[in-house]
Every structure is written in structure tokens, then in C-alpha cells.
Design a protein around this motif. Sequence first.
Motif, PDB file in Angstrom:
ATOM      1  N   UNK A  24       0.491  -1.249   0.445  1.00 42.89           N
ATOM      2  CA  UNK A  24      -0.064  -0.301   0.138  1.00 42.89           C
ATOM      3  C   UNK A  24       0.922   1.081  -0.122  1.00 42.89           C
ATOM      4  N   UNK A  25       2.295   1.284   0.998  1.00 44.37           N
ATOM      5  CA  UNK A  25       2.622   2.447   0.819  1.00 44.37           C
ATOM      6  C   UNK A  25       2.989   2.428  -0.440  1.00 44.37           C
ATOM      7  N   UNK A  26       3.943   1.233  -1.049  1.00 46.00           N
ATOM      8  CA  UNK A  26       4.720   1.524  -2.596  1.00 46.00           C
ATOM      9  C   UNK A  26       3.435   1.990  -3.324  1.00 46.00           C
ATOM     10  N   UNK A  27       1.831   1.731  -3.840  1.00 42.87           N
ATOM     11  CA  UNK A  27       1.409   1.938  -4.316  1.00 42.87           C
ATOM     12  C   UNK A  27       1.106   3.493  -4.514  1.00 42.87           C
ATOM     13  N   UNK A  28       1.511   4.134  -2.922  1.00 40.81           N
ATOM     14  CA  UNK A  28       0.448   5.316  -3.009  1.00 40.81           C
ATOM     15  C   UNK A  28       2.008   6.547  -3.183  1.00 40.81           C
ATOM     16  N   UNK A  29       2.496   5.846  -3.551  1.00 43.66           N
ATOM     17  CA  UNK A  29       4.273   6.173  -3.844  1.00 43.66           C
ATOM     18  C   UNK A  29       4.711   6.306  -5.023  1.00 43.66           C
ATOM     19  N   UNK A  30       3.672   5.353  -5.953  1.00 42.60           N
ATOM     20  CA  UNK A  30       3.903   5.123  -6.898  1.00 42.60           C
ATOM     21  C   UNK A  30       5.410   4.512  -7.589  1.00 42.60           C
ATOM     22  N   UNK A  31       5.687   3.388  -6.389  1.00 41.74           N
ATOM     23  CA  UNK A  31       6.521   2.480  -6.542  1.00 41.74           C
ATOM     24  C   UNK A  31       6.466   1.537  -6.834  1.00 41.74           C
ATOM     25  N   UNK A  32       5.349   0.931  -7.181  1.00 45.30           N
ATOM     26  CA  UNK A  32       4.648  -0.486  -7.443  1.00 45.30           C
ATOM     27  C   UNK A  32       4.725  -0.860  -8.290  1.00 45.30           C
ATOM     28  N   UNK A  33       5.382  -1.748  -9.253  1.00 42.02           N
ATOM     29  CA  UNK A  33       5.620  -2.519 -10.010  1.00 42.02           C
ATOM     30  C   UNK A  33       4.865  -3.966 -10.361  1.00 42.02           C
ATOM     31  N   UNK A  34       4.614  -4.716 -12.240  1.00 45.99           N
ATOM     32  CA  UNK A  34       4.456  -5.874 -12.081  1.00 45.99           C
ATOM     33  C   UNK A  34       4.980  -6.107 -12.725  1.00 45.99           C
ATOM     34  N   UNK A  35       5.548  -7.792 -13.489  1.00 46.30           N
ATOM     35  CA  UNK A  35       5.725  -8.700 -14.026  1.00 46.30           C
ATOM     36  C   UNK A  35       4.809  -9.322 -14.758  1.00 46.30           C
ATOM     37  N   UNK A  36       4.710  -9.721 -15.929  1.00 54.97           N
ATOM     38  CA  UNK A  36       3.741 -11.145 -16.094  1.00 54.97           C
ATOM     39  C   UNK A  36       4.767 -11.967 -16.546  1.00 54.97           C
ATOM     40  N   UNK A  37       4.031 -13.609 -15.226  1.00 58.43           N
ATOM     41  CA  UNK A  37       4.847 -14.767 -15.844  1.00 58.43           C
ATOM     42  C   UNK A  37       3.896 -15.140 -16.364  1.00 58.43           C
ATOM     43  N   UNK A  38       4.790 -15.324 -18.004  1.00 66.17           N
ATOM     44  CA  UNK A  38       4.639 -16.175 -19.452  1.00 66.17           C
ATOM     45  C   UNK A  38       4.621 -17.918 -19.240  1.00 66.17           C
ATOM     46  N   UNK A  39       4.075 -18.221 -17.942  1.00 66.46           N
ATOM     47  CA  UNK A  39       4.048 -19.709 -17.749  1.00 66.46           C
ATOM     48  C   UNK A  39       3.002 -19.923 -17.114  1.00 66.46           C
ATOM     49  N   UNK A  40       2.817 -21.473 -16.869  1.00 65.78           N
ATOM     50  CA  UNK A  40       1.739 -21.637 -15.812  1.00 65.78           C
ATOM     51  C   UNK A  40       2.091 -21.323 -13.991  1.00 65.78           C
ATOM     52  N   UNK A  41       0.276 -21.532 -13.438  1.00 66.75           N
ATOM     53  CA  UNK A  41       1.337 -21.228 -12.213  1.00 66.75           C
ATOM     54  C   UNK A  41      -0.527 -21.815 -11.744  1.00 66.75           C
ATOM     55  N   UNK A  42      -0.253 -22.229 -10.444  1.00 60.14           N
ATOM     56  CA  UNK A  42      -0.840 -22.743  -9.548  1.00 60.14           C
ATOM     57  C   UNK A  42      -0.910 -22.438  -8.517  1.00 60.14           C
TER      58      UNK A  42
END
Length: 229
Positions: A192-210
Motif C-alpha cells: 500500500x505504501x509503494x502504491x501510494x508512492x507510485x513505486x509498486x510495479x508488476x511483471x507478468x509470468x509467461x508460463x503456468x501457475x497453480x
Amino acid sequence: MRPTPDALMLFAAGRGTRMGALTQSRPKPLVAVAGRPLLEHALDLVRGAEIGRVVANVHYFGDQVRSHLAGSGVQISDESDALLETGGGLRKALPLLGAGPVFTLNSDAVWTGPNVLATLRAGWDGARMSACLALVPKAAATGHIGAGDFDMDEKGRLRRGTGYVYTGAQILDPAGIETISEPAFSLNLMWNRAIAEGRAYGVVHRGGWCDVGRPECIPLAEEMLGHGG
């Protein structure tokens, strides 16, 4: 301080209550999928990414996890007195992990495709990120129930939403975690802190996940791994 993370927190302390009878006499990380404990599936990723320092927390049937990890080089953060959740667990383990950003990895999922930890390492930029989370589109989140966790803009910046599911793997800069007063808390507070500061990012896993959080997820995971039937 490491600009590129080379330490990992492996979460292995939870009670696994959703697993029912499977966790009445063993911890969830030692539940078998495709003939191997979940913990070993997680360690495959760690070894494949050649991460230098690994710490696992223990609480529920912690002696079994300790015994399984004996001789592996994984250090133990003991939470036998009190379960500290993800945030409190990471904070307690920081003296073992060292300064700077760290990987964290849940031990209750299985993966196919590219090594997610290598994907996170390639995507990490400490100059603009406090957190980099590995995500899958909600439609591709095998075994997951409920809503998604995040939405992501064209630059990879995260906000709370429903389009993507958090996979349990990330890089996090724990700076400021010592200011949280609760002994046990979720890493959602840091996000939540990182999102509020604009410092939360994501990468998409290009494979399977369960997500292997319930007994009925085990055959789904085994089918994904090619061991179905």
C-alpha cells in the motif's frame, strides 16, 4: 546494500488450514505434488535463479521443515513462539537476509515456463521501484478462487484491482518496515505504501501457475506439470 537482490525469504511457516486433513500431521510445504513436496518445487526456482542467500521461516510443524532443509544451506528464521504473517516474518528474518531489497517466495504454488525469479530480477529497477510483483492474468490463475488483486498500467505500475493475481513471488525493498508497530502483519501494508508512492510495479509470468492452497488444487497442479492421471 545490494542494488540487485541476491537474498530470498521463503515463506514456510503457515498452518495450511485450508488443506484440511493433509496438514493435520505435517506442514503445508511438505504436502506432495507430483511426488515431491511443495517446498522442493519452490527450491527448484531458487536454485535455478542461483540466489546466494536463502532464509525460510518455520512455525507449524517447524521441526519437520527444519529436518527437510537440513544440509541444504537454507537458514532458518524461527517463529515457533508466534506466527508473524508475511510482513512480521520478513522483518524478523532481515538480520539473516542482509541489507537491501530481497526476493520473497511463497511455498504453496507450482510453476511452469520461465523461472519467475529470473523474470523478477530482469525487471527490477531499484531507482524507481520499492516492490516488483510477479502476476498472472486472473483467467490464467489455476486453482485461484475469488477476485484478482491488482491492475497494471502500460508502464507496469500497479494499483489495486481485479485483472491480475499475485503469484506469491516478488522483489521488495523492506526500507521502512521497522516503522510498522504490529508484531504480526501482512506485506499488504508495504505494498500500500509503494502504491501510494507510485513505486509498486508488476511483471507478468509467461508460463503456468497453480495456487496449491486446497486439496482439490493438487490434481490441477499435477495436470499442469504433466503428471495428470
